[in-house]
Scaffold this motif. Structure first.
Motif, mmCIF file in Angstrom:
data_model
loop_
_atom_site.group_PDB
_atom_site.id
_atom_site.type_symbol
_atom_site.label_atom_id
_atom_site.label_comp_id
_atom_site.label_asym_id
_atom_site.label_seq_id
_atom_site.Cartn_x
_atom_site.Cartn_y
_atom_site.Cartn_z
ATOM 1 N N VAL A 164 0.754 -1.102 -0.127
ATOM 2 C CA VAL A 164 0.010 0.073 0.002
ATOM 3 C C VAL A 164 1.049 1.370 0.013
ATOM 4 C CG1 VAL A 164 -1.895 1.003 1.077
ATOM 5 C CG2 VAL A 164 -1.603 -1.218 1.265
ATOM 6 N N PRO A 165 0.754 2.206 -0.975
ATOM 7 C CA PRO A 165 1.560 3.388 -0.913
ATOM 8 C C PRO A 165 1.220 4.350 0.350
ATOM 9 C CG PRO A 165 0.387 3.111 -3.004
ATOM 10 C CD PRO A 165 -0.146 2.067 -2.182
ATOM 11 N N THR A 166 2.105 4.852 0.776
ATOM 12 C CA THR A 166 1.873 5.748 1.955
ATOM 13 C C THR A 166 1.284 7.135 1.814
ATOM 14 O OG1 THR A 166 4.143 6.467 1.901
ATOM 15 C CG2 THR A 166 3.787 4.417 3.074
ATOM 16 N N THR A 167 1.724 7.637 0.598
ATOM 17 C CA THR A 167 0.974 8.966 0.071
ATOM 18 C C THR A 167 0.391 9.043 -1.215
ATOM 19 O OG1 THR A 167 3.273 9.806 -0.588
ATOM 20 C CG2 THR A 167 2.797 10.042 1.723
ATOM 21 N N ALA A 168 0.886 8.450 -2.161
ATOM 22 C CA ALA A 168 0.386 8.351 -3.670
ATOM 23 C C ALA A 168 -0.975 8.272 -3.438
ATOM 24 C CB ALA A 168 1.501 7.590 -4.407
ATOM 25 N N HIS A 169 -1.454 7.229 -2.985
ATOM 26 C CA HIS A 169 -2.919 6.764 -3.388
ATOM 27 C C HIS A 169 -3.666 7.810 -2.634
ATOM 28 C CE1 HIS A 169 -2.511 5.120 0.814
ATOM 29 N NE2 HIS A 169 -3.722 4.565 0.640
ATOM 30 N N VAL A 170 -3.274 8.256 -1.398
ATOM 31 C CA VAL A 170 -3.958 9.193 -0.550
ATOM 32 C C VAL A 170 -4.244 10.633 -1.345
ATOM 33 C CG1 VAL A 170 -4.030 10.679 1.567
ATOM 34 C CG2 VAL A 170 -3.300 8.376 1.661
ATOM 35 N N LYS A 171 -3.094 11.216 -1.989
ATOM 36 C CA LYS A 171 -3.224 12.515 -2.848
ATOM 37 C C LYS A 171 -4.234 12.308 -4.020
ATOM 38 C CE LYS A 171 1.510 14.133 -1.865
ATOM 39 N NZ LYS A 171 2.762 14.253 -2.172
ATOM 40 N N ALA A 172 -4.167 11.003 -4.452
ATOM 41 C CA ALA A 172 -5.124 10.805 -5.718
ATOM 42 C C ALA A 172 -6.408 10.202 -5.341
ATOM 43 C CB ALA A 172 -4.229 9.646 -6.514
ATOM 44 N N ASP A 173 -6.930 9.908 -3.952
ATOM 45 C CA ASP A 173 -8.202 9.152 -3.636
ATOM 46 C C ASP A 173 -8.386 7.975 -4.441
ATOM 47 O OD1 ASP A 173 -9.235 10.837 -1.840
ATOM 48 O OD2 ASP A 173 -10.044 12.444 -3.283
ATOM 49 N N PHE A 174 -7.422 7.206 -4.379
ATOM 50 C CA PHE A 174 -7.103 5.749 -5.084
ATOM 51 C C PHE A 174 -7.534 4.845 -4.170
ATOM 52 C CE2 PHE A 174 -4.989 2.842 -8.208
ATOM 53 C CZ PHE A 174 -6.104 3.153 -9.324
ATOM 54 N N PRO A 175 -8.443 4.156 -4.346
ATOM 55 C CA PRO A 175 -8.618 2.951 -3.139
ATOM 56 C C PRO A 175 -7.963 1.893 -3.397
ATOM 57 C CG PRO A 175 -10.540 3.813 -4.297
ATOM 58 C CD PRO A 175 -9.594 4.355 -5.018
ATOM 59 N N TYR A 176 -7.726 1.114 -2.350
ATOM 60 C CA TYR A 176 -6.927 -0.120 -2.319
ATOM 61 C C TYR A 176 -7.474 -1.478 -1.407
ATOM 62 C CZ TYR A 176 -5.801 0.872 2.583
ATOM 63 O OH TYR A 176 -5.630 1.347 3.658
ATOM 64 N N VAL A 177 -6.795 -2.511 -1.595
ATOM 65 C CA VAL A 177 -7.105 -3.691 -0.742
ATOM 66 C C VAL A 177 -5.812 -3.956 0.095
ATOM 67 C CG1 VAL A 177 -9.040 -4.551 -2.310
ATOM 68 C CG2 VAL A 177 -6.676 -5.394 -2.530
ATOM 69 N N ALA A 178 -6.311 -4.479 1.000
ATOM 70 C CA ALA A 178 -4.918 -4.867 1.947
ATOM 71 C C ALA A 178 -5.127 -6.300 2.320
ATOM 72 C CB ALA A 178 -5.048 -4.249 3.177
ATOM 73 N N HIS A 179 -4.274 -7.056 2.827
ATOM 74 C CA HIS A 179 -4.325 -8.390 3.145
ATOM 75 C C HIS A 179 -4.432 -8.709 4.699
ATOM 76 C CE1 HIS A 179 0.027 -8.886 3.910
ATOM 77 N NE2 HIS A 179 -0.340 -9.941 4.777
ATOM 78 N N LEU A 180 -5.103 -9.726 5.092
ATOM 79 C CA LEU A 180 -5.039 -10.063 6.483
ATOM 80 C C LEU A 180 -3.903 -11.062 6.642
ATOM 81 C CD1 LEU A 180 -8.819 -11.372 6.873
ATOM 82 C CD2 LEU A 180 -8.008 -9.052 7.454
ATOM 83 N N PRO A 181 -3.204 -10.840 8.016
ATOM 84 C CA PRO A 181 -2.037 -11.191 8.226
ATOM 85 C C PRO A 181 -1.798 -12.670 8.824
ATOM 86 C CG PRO A 181 -2.800 -9.992 10.117
ATOM 87 C CD PRO A 181 -3.732 -9.688 9.049
ATOM 88 N N ILE A 182 -2.869 -13.509 8.019
ATOM 89 C CA ILE A 182 -3.016 -14.941 8.351
ATOM 90 C C ILE A 182 -2.395 -15.753 7.340
ATOM 91 C CG2 ILE A 182 -4.913 -14.466 9.699
ATOM 92 C CD1 ILE A 182 -6.646 -14.990 7.416
ATOM 93 N N ASN A 183 -1.183 -15.396 6.738
ATOM 94 C CA ASN A 183 -0.514 -16.307 5.882
ATOM 95 C C ASN A 183 0.476 -17.278 6.587
ATOM 96 O OD1 ASN A 183 -1.352 -15.580 2.934
ATOM 97 N ND2 ASN A 183 -0.525 -13.859 3.976
ATOM 98 N N GLU A 184 0.591 -18.317 6.016
ATOM 99 C CA GLU A 184 1.448 -19.567 6.827
ATOM 100 C C GLU A 184 2.635 -18.771 7.341
ATOM 101 O OE1 GLU A 184 2.748 -24.205 6.107
ATOM 102 O OE2 GLU A 184 2.035 -22.861 4.586
ATOM 103 N N TRP A 185 3.539 -17.889 6.448
ATOM 104 C CA TRP A 185 4.625 -17.371 6.795
ATOM 105 C C TRP A 185 4.443 -16.350 7.975
ATOM 106 C CZ3 TRP A 185 2.598 -16.422 1.911
ATOM 107 C CH2 TRP A 185 2.097 -14.967 1.558
ATOM 108 N N GLU A 186 3.216 -16.115 8.234
ATOM 109 C CA GLU A 186 2.851 -15.003 9.314
ATOM 110 C C GLU A 186 2.491 -15.711 10.419
ATOM 111 O OE1 GLU A 186 1.199 -11.113 7.233
ATOM 112 O OE2 GLU A 186 0.154 -13.009 6.613
#
Length: 292
Positions: A164-186
């Motif tokens: 997730v970009p820290t500033t670029a998507h905020v300045k552009a009002d550009f939505p995103y999806v995140a991932h839940l921290p439930i992977n095997e490597w997590e």
């Protein structure tokens, strides 16, 4: 086809590459992007359907259909680009240095084209990005350029497998999806033999997932640009009917499966008849691999 024609659209020099910056601007200026609201939703659709404007992405049922709704209350079709950052653009160069016409050293102009400063992994794509824009690669600058581009192409969001970009998507009002921290490597274990599926009956796994979500979810709870969370990639639930009966009793899902068999068949004789088995008791099935 002549060799000249074959490479007619291939850049031949550094000057060509740098000139491509202005060519890009002219190209994208000539593209008429789809008419969308500031979040990428369909303008006027919220009013037409009577959808709520909550300031956040949400789902809402209208006219016997479920709609994904953006923060401004309009219908949103999540048309996102997966892998928004350069990722599989690297090549393994160790031991193969001699096959390249050009290969820079680490700690120089092209330092940011090496993956995590590893001299064994180099991206010629990122090297060209550095040459083209005359600056080291960084994800924020990349994301800002890509948001402008993909919007012109009709995309409206960042998809899965993306930082997730820290500033670029905020300045552009550009939505995103995140991932839940439930992977095997997590740290969340998987049922052996079933790709990307965890055991929902295992108390330790349940607690681990609950703890991870409790730590992660509040961080983005007030972010209007968050569409939702990507869970895991390609869980093979179709493998469960084959895998679970083969497990032993240390797996909670196997114990739950045997309990379901007992509830269904009531007696071990009824189970043996149905399964063509010779078990002495249901308890015996817990550590026994069952043929399906």
């Amino acid at each position: 086809q002549s060799l000249k024609d074959k490479f007619a659209n291939k850049l031949q020099s550094l000057e060509d590459l740098k000139a491509d910056v202005e060519a890009d601007k002219a190209c994208f200026a000539g593209i008429e992007a789809p008419a969308l609201d500031r979040f990428g939703g369909l303008p006027g659709s919220g009013e037409m359907l009577g959808l709520k404007k909550t300031g956040f992405f949400h789902v809402e049922q209208k006219q016997d259909k479920w709609w994904l709704v953006d923060p401004d209350g309009n219908v949103f079709f999540h048309f996102g680009v997966c892998g928004f950052a350069p990722n599989d653009d690297y090549t393994y160069v160790k031991g193969r240095e001699g096959i390249y016409e050009w290969l820079p050293k680490l700690d120089g102009e092209f330092d940011s084209a090496f993956r995590e400063r590893n001299p064994d992994h180099f991206s010629f794509y990122l090297a060209n990005v550095i040459k083209k824009f005359g600056a080291p690669y960084d994800y924020e600058s990349h994301a800002a350029r890509m948001i402008e581009r993909v919007r012109k192409w009709g995309f409206n969001s960042i998809g899965a497998f993306s930082p997730v970009p820290t500033t670029a998507h905020v300045k552009a009002d550009f939505p995103y999806v995140a991932h839940l921290p439930i992977n095997e490597w997590e740290g969340v274990p998987r049922i052996p033999g079933a790709h990307e599926v965890w055991d929902p009956f295992d108390a330790a796994t349940e607690k681990k997932i609950a703890d991870k979500l409790a730590a992660a979810l509040p961080q983005r709870a007030n972010d209007p640009l968050l569409i939702g969370y990507f869970i895991v990639n390609e869980p093979r639930y179709d493998e469960l009917p084959r895998v679970i009966p083969s497990l032993d009793g240390k797996h909670a899902c196997k114990r739950e499966f045997v309990a379901a068999l007992k509830a269904k068949h009531s007696t071990i004789d009824a189970f043996n008849t149905a399964w063509q088995a010779k078990a002495a008791s249901f308890d015996e099935l817990i550590d026994t691999g069952l043929a399906v």
